[in-house]
Design an enzyme around this catalytic site. Sequence first.
Site, PDB file in Angstrom:
ATOM      1  N   CYS A   2      25.440 -23.300 -27.342  1.00  0.00           N
ATOM      2  CA  CYS A   2      24.269 -23.618 -28.172  1.00  0.00           C
ATOM      3  C   CYS A   2      24.558 -24.822 -29.068  1.00  0.00           C
ATOM      4  CB  CYS A   2      23.916 -22.442 -29.057  1.00  0.00           C
ATOM      5  SG  CYS A   2      23.647 -20.927 -28.148  1.00  0.00           S
ATOM      6  N   ARG A  27      25.798 -30.261 -24.055  1.00  0.00           N
ATOM      7  CA  ARG A  27      26.523 -28.998 -24.206  1.00  0.00           C
ATOM      8  C   ARG A  27      26.039 -27.942 -23.224  1.00  0.00           C
ATOM      9  NH1 ARG A  27      28.510 -28.612 -29.983  1.00  0.00           N
ATOM     10  NH2 ARG A  27      28.283 -26.371 -29.889  1.00  0.00           N
ATOM     11  N   TRP A 108      21.973 -21.574 -25.374  1.00  0.00           N
ATOM     12  CA  TRP A 108      22.597 -21.230 -24.104  1.00  0.00           C
ATOM     13  C   TRP A 108      22.769 -19.721 -24.152  1.00  0.00           C
ATOM     14  CZ3 TRP A 108      26.997 -19.340 -21.608  1.00  0.00           C
ATOM     15  CH2 TRP A 108      27.073 -19.673 -20.245  1.00  0.00           C
ATOM     16  N   ASN A 134      24.540 -20.158 -33.675  1.00  0.00           N
ATOM     17  CA  ASN A 134      25.479 -20.292 -32.553  1.00  0.00           C
ATOM     18  C   ASN A 134      26.500 -19.182 -32.697  1.00  0.00           C
ATOM     19  OD1 ASN A 134      24.202 -22.643 -31.937  1.00  0.00           O
ATOM     20  ND2 ASN A 134      25.979 -23.979 -32.241  1.00  0.00           N
ATOM     21  N   GLY A 135      26.944 -18.618 -31.578  1.00  0.00           N
ATOM     22  CA  GLY A 135      27.985 -17.589 -31.655  1.00  0.00           C
ATOM     23  C   GLY A 135      27.460 -16.249 -31.191  1.00  0.00           C
ATOM     24  N   GLU A 519      44.006 -21.131  -5.594  1.00  0.00           N
ATOM     25  CA  GLU A 519      43.192 -21.823  -6.592  1.00  0.00           C
ATOM     26  C   GLU A 519      43.812 -23.183  -6.948  1.00  0.00           C
ATOM     27  OE1 GLU A 519      40.346 -21.697  -7.610  1.00  0.00           O
ATOM     28  OE2 GLU A 519      40.268 -22.641  -9.567  1.00  0.00           O
ATOM     29  N   LYS A 523      41.864 -26.678  -6.468  1.00  0.00           N
ATOM     30  CA  LYS A 523      41.646 -27.600  -7.596  1.00  0.00           C
ATOM     31  C   LYS A 523      42.112 -28.990  -7.234  1.00  0.00           C
ATOM     32  CE  LYS A 523      39.486 -26.043  -9.393  1.00  0.00           C
ATOM     33  NZ  LYS A 523      38.691 -24.841  -9.481  1.00  0.00           N
ATOM     34  N   GLU A 526      39.839 -30.671  -4.375  1.00  0.00           N
ATOM     35  CA  GLU A 526      38.444 -31.021  -4.669  1.00  0.00           C
ATOM     36  C   GLU A 526      38.302 -32.190  -5.645  1.00  0.00           C
ATOM     37  OE1 GLU A 526      35.939 -27.945  -6.345  1.00  0.00           O
ATOM     38  OE2 GLU A 526      37.532 -27.227  -7.642  1.00  0.00           O
ATOM     39  N   HIS A 542      55.840 -18.335   8.958  1.00  0.00           N
ATOM     40  CA  HIS A 542      55.018 -18.129  10.151  1.00  0.00           C
ATOM     41  C   HIS A 542      54.251 -19.386  10.549  1.00  0.00           C
ATOM     42  CE1 HIS A 542      55.962 -13.877  10.039  1.00  0.00           C
ATOM     43  NE2 HIS A 542      55.812 -13.959   8.729  1.00  0.00           N
ATOM     44  N   LYS A 641      27.722 -28.631  -8.493  1.00  0.00           N
ATOM     45  CA  LYS A 641      28.177 -27.577  -9.390  1.00  0.00           C
ATOM     46  C   LYS A 641      27.632 -26.228  -8.943  1.00  0.00           C
ATOM     47  CE  LYS A 641      30.227 -25.851 -12.948  1.00  0.00           C
ATOM     48  NZ  LYS A 641      31.657 -25.579 -12.735  1.00  0.00           N
TER      49      LYS A 641
HETATM   50  O1  M6R Z   1      28.848 -20.624  -9.278  1.00  0.00           O
HETATM   51  P1  M6R Z   1      29.805 -19.936  -8.365  1.00  0.00           P
HETATM   52  O2  M6R Z   1      30.950 -19.323  -9.070  1.00  0.00           O
HETATM   53  O3  M6R Z   1      29.123 -18.929  -7.473  1.00  0.00           O
HETATM   54  O4  M6R Z   1      30.351 -21.078  -7.414  1.00  0.00           O
HETATM   55  C1  M6R Z   1      31.206 -20.794  -6.362  1.00  0.00           C
HETATM   56  C2  M6R Z   1      31.850 -22.047  -5.818  1.00  0.00           C
HETATM   57  O5  M6R Z   1      30.861 -22.923  -5.348  1.00  0.00           O
HETATM   58  C3  M6R Z   1      32.697 -22.764  -6.872  1.00  0.00           C
HETATM   59  O6  M6R Z   1      33.664 -21.925  -7.414  1.00  0.00           O
HETATM   60  C4  M6R Z   1      33.382 -23.995  -6.263  1.00  0.00           C
HETATM   61  O7  M6R Z   1      34.350 -23.591  -5.344  1.00  0.00           O
HETATM   62  C5  M6R Z   1      33.987 -24.871  -7.357  1.00  0.00           C
HETATM   63  N1  M6R Z   1      33.770 -26.258  -7.057  1.00  0.00           N
HETATM   64  C6  M6R Z   1      35.447 -24.663  -7.522  1.00  0.00           C
HETATM   65  O8  M6R Z   1      36.000 -25.486  -8.489  1.00  0.00           O
END
Ligand code: M6R
Length: 646
Positions: A2, A27, A108, A134-135, A519, A523, A526, A542, A641
């Site tokens: 927020c 934000r 938010w 906010n909060g 993960e 990271k 991507e 393997h 996103k």
């Molecule tokens: O909004 P979601 O958590 O459902 O999104 C899932 C994936 O699209 C998301 O985690 C994607 O893999 C990201 N780019 C990872 O950093």
Amino acid sequence: MCGIVGYIGDREAEEILVKGLERLEYRGYDSAGVAVVEAGGAAPEGAAGNGAVGDGQAKGGAAAIPSGRLAVRKKKGKVGQLREALGGTNGPRGGGLRGSVGIGHTRWATHGAPSDVNAHPHTPPDGRFALVHNGIIENYAALKERLQEKGREFESSTDTEVLVHLIDDVQQATGLPLEEAVRQALTQTVGAYGIVVASAENPDFLIAARNGSPLILGVGDDGEHFIGSDAAPLIEHTRQVVYLEDGEMAVVRRDGYDVKTIEGADLEKEIHELEWDLEEIEKGGYEHFMLKEIMEQPTALEDCMRGRINPDKGQVLLGGLTEVMDRLGSADRVILVACGTSWHAALVGEYLIESLAKVPVEVEYASEFRYREPILREGDVVIAISQSGETADTLAAVREAQERGALALGVCNVVGSTIARETDAGVYLHAGPEIGVASTKAFTCQVCVLAMIALAMAEGRTLADDQMQAHLDALAGVPDKVRTELKRDEEVADLAKVYRYAANFLYLGRGYNFPVALEGALKLKEISYIHAEGYPAAEMKHGPIALIDRFMPVVFIAMKDSTYDKVVSNIEEVAARDGAVIAITNADNHELDDLCEYVMRVPETMEYLSPLLTVVPLQLMSYHMAVMRGCDVDQPRNLAKSVTVE
Ligand code: M6R
């Protein structure tokens, strides 16, 4: 997250407030609103919500100074939509609000879906004052119950409206001036707040108070003062600012301001000079949203746990699951569905729920689950995990599960998102908006929520009271440990410099840290476009071992846990083939120093919480490599996103 803006001076407040809200748009938010103190006059019908409220006549014991009225406009959606609404015909002169004192807010959602009614500012029934917040007020449910018993009715689902009624209640009962009533009400709240209050009765003041949610007071020329949740809405008006600290309250007038502690002690505050430009402020001084969000993880985790765990009593209280907790705790099987990073969090969740609550868990890619005619039985519970709450495959998996009669729960960050709305119950992350495409703080908060779910399922079933307390103590200690490791950012940047031109990376881990290996690899690929794969460390033999040579950096997550000795054997195998090993291990473990090219150290915690700590250096390493390679970190190529298509 927020945003708050406040203005008092001689110019028309509306444009300053709306512009301020536009400055706060970065934000992330889902609704916006303003309240302006207008010159006296009767309030229109239908006071609250998306119209004007208040007639300046205080009721009950409060001192009545007939002077102004508060006109409130609030809208779900973008600030642009609020702007349009303000241009309508409701204003006293056929459009807009007229007055030189006001407050504004971008919301938010945390309690209650995004809507006109839940948007701020909120007012008491007589519209005597308006408040933005906010909060999170942690004890809002108990306060609301108490106020409802006194006959008070609530329009919104927000914790903020509860605070408004509480202030009103104190003032009605005591006849105290508004600032004193605000002060007394705040002493009854538990949680985090940054609030600003405008009064219809006194058009020459604003009240601001802070505890856990930042507020800045801007000191302008010619009797102008500004308030902001950060400096973004202030910077075009003034660079002279006063930072309110937790537990402080300011009464701001045209001719000056007084700052006191919430207990009422006077304070002398220093005026600071703002040195940042607008872009720096929006990103909190960080170069990218991704880095800001990595750095926000300690507070995001604190917000995620706020009001939900009580280590002293050994209790976990997940309000959103209360009604289904019995069914969840006695589930025959839990199926976690998700995509991408959320799927990695689900894999950690599998270990957590199985080892703590002893309930069998399956983890499914949502995209596979939805199409393979899954067999669901009575007693199965499906939990969908999604930061955005809008991912098409995850949403389809929820619908599939519900059609087959399963209880479907959601773990989402975005309040009011489709998955949050369509699931039968759920838990929000409260991580704040995640703007960078690469998910960081959402991952750690998802793991945190899954740990809380596992502990709630285990409570009174598989864990004794003293064990619960030990687990919750450890969980509560995680944010500070993340803070400690974030201080090593420069060391991670040095490491990134060494490996930034590598073409491939391998990430290996076992147990709780196998999903972290996945993960870490995701990271890196991507945002830096370096090819990276994650595997369970034992799988290396393997196949992937064929790739090892001195040009293949291998990241091992080698925490001193139940799998440590086995992971060390795998490290030896890579070192023997000239592979470049980077290890993540415990802060005081030096056994790997000679075997590895680099060792990243993380603080000690319980084994099942280690993913919350081991993922952090991997996030930082990916970030620095991507920046060094000149990549667009916040918006990597080809990625969105929120993936709302299959
Ligand atoms: O909004 P979601 O958590 O459902 O999104 C899932 C994936 O699209 C998301 O985690 C994607 O893999 C990201 N780019 C990872 O950093």
